[in-house]
Design an enzyme around this catalytic site. Structure first.
Site, PDB file in Angstrom:
ATOM      1  N   ARG A  54      16.924  54.976 -20.058  1.00  0.00           N
ATOM      2  CA  ARG A  54      17.572  53.679 -19.865  1.00  0.00           C
ATOM      3  C   ARG A  54      18.107  53.148 -21.185  1.00  0.00           C
ATOM      4  NH1 ARG A  54      14.799  49.329 -20.645  1.00  0.00           N
ATOM      5  NH2 ARG A  54      12.857  50.155 -19.810  1.00  0.00           N
ATOM      6  N   TYR A 107      40.456  39.922  -9.491  1.00  0.00           N
ATOM      7  CA  TYR A 107      39.771  40.811  -8.560  1.00  0.00           C
ATOM      8  C   TYR A 107      38.708  40.013  -7.795  1.00  0.00           C
ATOM      9  CZ  TYR A 107      36.337  44.277  -7.039  1.00  0.00           C
ATOM     10  OH  TYR A 107      35.448  45.001  -6.302  1.00  0.00           O
ATOM     11  N   ASP A 179      40.518  42.883 -18.714  1.00  0.00           N
ATOM     12  CA  ASP A 179      40.202  43.936 -17.752  1.00  0.00           C
ATOM     13  C   ASP A 179      41.398  44.885 -17.726  1.00  0.00           C
ATOM     14  OD1 ASP A 179      39.843  45.534 -15.501  1.00  0.00           O
ATOM     15  OD2 ASP A 179      38.882  43.948 -14.345  1.00  0.00           O
ATOM     16  N   LYS A 204      37.837  53.887 -11.364  1.00  0.00           N
ATOM     17  CA  LYS A 204      39.240  53.939 -10.999  1.00  0.00           C
ATOM     18  C   LYS A 204      39.971  55.046 -11.771  1.00  0.00           C
ATOM     19  CE  LYS A 204      38.219  50.275  -8.491  1.00  0.00           C
ATOM     20  NZ  LYS A 204      36.943  49.783  -8.995  1.00  0.00           N
TER      21      LYS A 204
END
Length: 384
Positions: A54, A107, A179, A204
């Site tokens: 982690r 978004y 973004d 994406k």
């Protein structure tokens, strides 16, 4: 970013930055380090800084270095999704009483997180058109800490002049977040234009094959990176090593894919612009697009995202979405396959009734890399 990578072209960085062939085996691809923990040479004796997956993983570190190099930044941090990256950034930079500015067509997931979650923590927000710097300035207050910009925006494909918005944000004592998901690192470099932090949904265009979910943040600020790194480890929304491997594999072909996406989108825009059932085509590459000049200044090309307003209202939009065979009706974007969706009922349903509500006759196309003649024929059949 190392001096070596500063001198290299984009595709060279995409393929090589962040990893050198394994000196022991010569493996040219980044290994998938599927280990949850790492042996230590005595108490506190970490090998290359790794202790627990982690906190850090060699495969993930390669992606983070690669993304920093692609964005021309210093620090990269990878997350399990674009929304996890968004959440970590907002929590690391905002405190109760703070304010941020978001796009008026952001978004839906970003809007939902801010509107439904962060407002409960005493965070206030205003909306402004990203293509109107004066509107951004007017939306700022003395408590504004972040100005959040998508460019191109999702789904209306508006363009923010990054350099101008960065100046406005900095004049007001705020940081600019861009973004960069729709443009990708290949088409746009926000840090070089004054942005403080760049965000991607690596799901994406960076991954590019609709087979992995992830997110990343890149910055030049040591303090921002330190703040984000604390939450990356403390909250633990990190990607697994196989997801990271898939993302790195996708990045290697980003440049050639983005050129094909753009080639296909440009021809589809030309076709749709002449179709009698299309009310309007939204694409920053069009001379008549209100953000065309800004896009031409800051983007290498105009990308593979195309939105259209369909005649016949919501039913006309739904009919188009239902009628395609090569374009798949699905959410998400940026993969090699072409996708079509109805934002008002799908990705942006959360904006209904708000200042960010999208038109009900809007259809968003994620243009893939198939043969463009097949894509145009598919749209032609669907439009009747």
């Amino acid at each position: 970013m190392s001096d070596q990578h500063q001198k290299q072209g984009f595709s060279t960085r995409a393929i090589h930055a962040g990893y050198e062939p394994d000196p022991q085996t010569g493996a040219v691809n980044v290994p998938i380090y599927a280990s949850s923990t790492f042996a230590q040479d005595g108490v506190g004796g970490l090998r290359d800084g790794f202790e627990y997956a982690r906190t850090g993983n060699p495969t993930r570190r390669a992606l983070e270095a690669n993304m920093a190099a692609l964005e021309g930044g210093t620090y990269g941090r990878a997350f399990s999704s674009g929304m996890a990256a968004t959440d970590a950034l907002l929590r690391s930079q905002l405190r109760p009483g703070d304010h941020l500015v978001i796009p008026n067509d952001a978004y839906g997931g970003t809007f939902r997180l801010i509107d439904k979650v962060f407002t409960q923590w005493g965070i206030d927000y205003s909306v402004a058109a990203v293509n109107d710097v004066d509107a951004v300035r007017a939306a700022m207050t003395d408590k504004t800490k972040l100005v959040w910009v998508e460019t191109p925006t999702n789904p209306l494909l508006n363009i923010g002049d990054i350099e101008a918005v960065a100046s406005a944000a900095h004049d007001g004592g705020a940081k600019l977040v861009v973004d960069n998901t729709f443009a990708s690192s290949y088409l746009q470099q926000p840090l070089s234009l004054g942005a403080d932090i760049v965000l991607h949904s690596t799901t994406k265009y960076l991954g590019g094959h609709s087979d992995v979910v992830g997110g990343v943040l890149v910055t030049d600020s040591e303090q921002v990176d330190s703040d984000v790194a604390f939450l990356q480890n403390g909250a633990g929304a990190v990607p697994g090593p196989f997801d990271v491997y898939l993302t790195l594999r996708g990045i290697k072909t980003l440049a050639v894919r983005m050129d094909r996406h753009s080639d296909n989108a440009e021809q589809i825009v030309e076709y749709l612009g002449k179709h009698p059932k299309i009310e309007k085509v939204l694409y920053p590459g069009l001379d008549g697009h209100p953000g065309h000049a800004a896009a031409a200044k800051q983007m290498k090309r105009y990308g593979g995202m195309v939105s259209v307003l369909v005649k016949g209202g919501a039913q006309g939009a739904r009919d188009l979405c239902a009628g395609t065979k090569v374009f798949t009706l699905a959410e998400s974007l940026g993969g090699i396959e072409s996708l079509i969706e109805h934002p008002a009922a799908m990705t942006h349903a959360s904006t209904a009734g708000s200042l960010l509500e999208v038109p009900d006759n809007l259809v968003r196309l994620s243009v893939g890399i198939e043969d463009v003649d097949d894509l145009i024929a598919d749209l032609d059949r669907a439009l009747g």
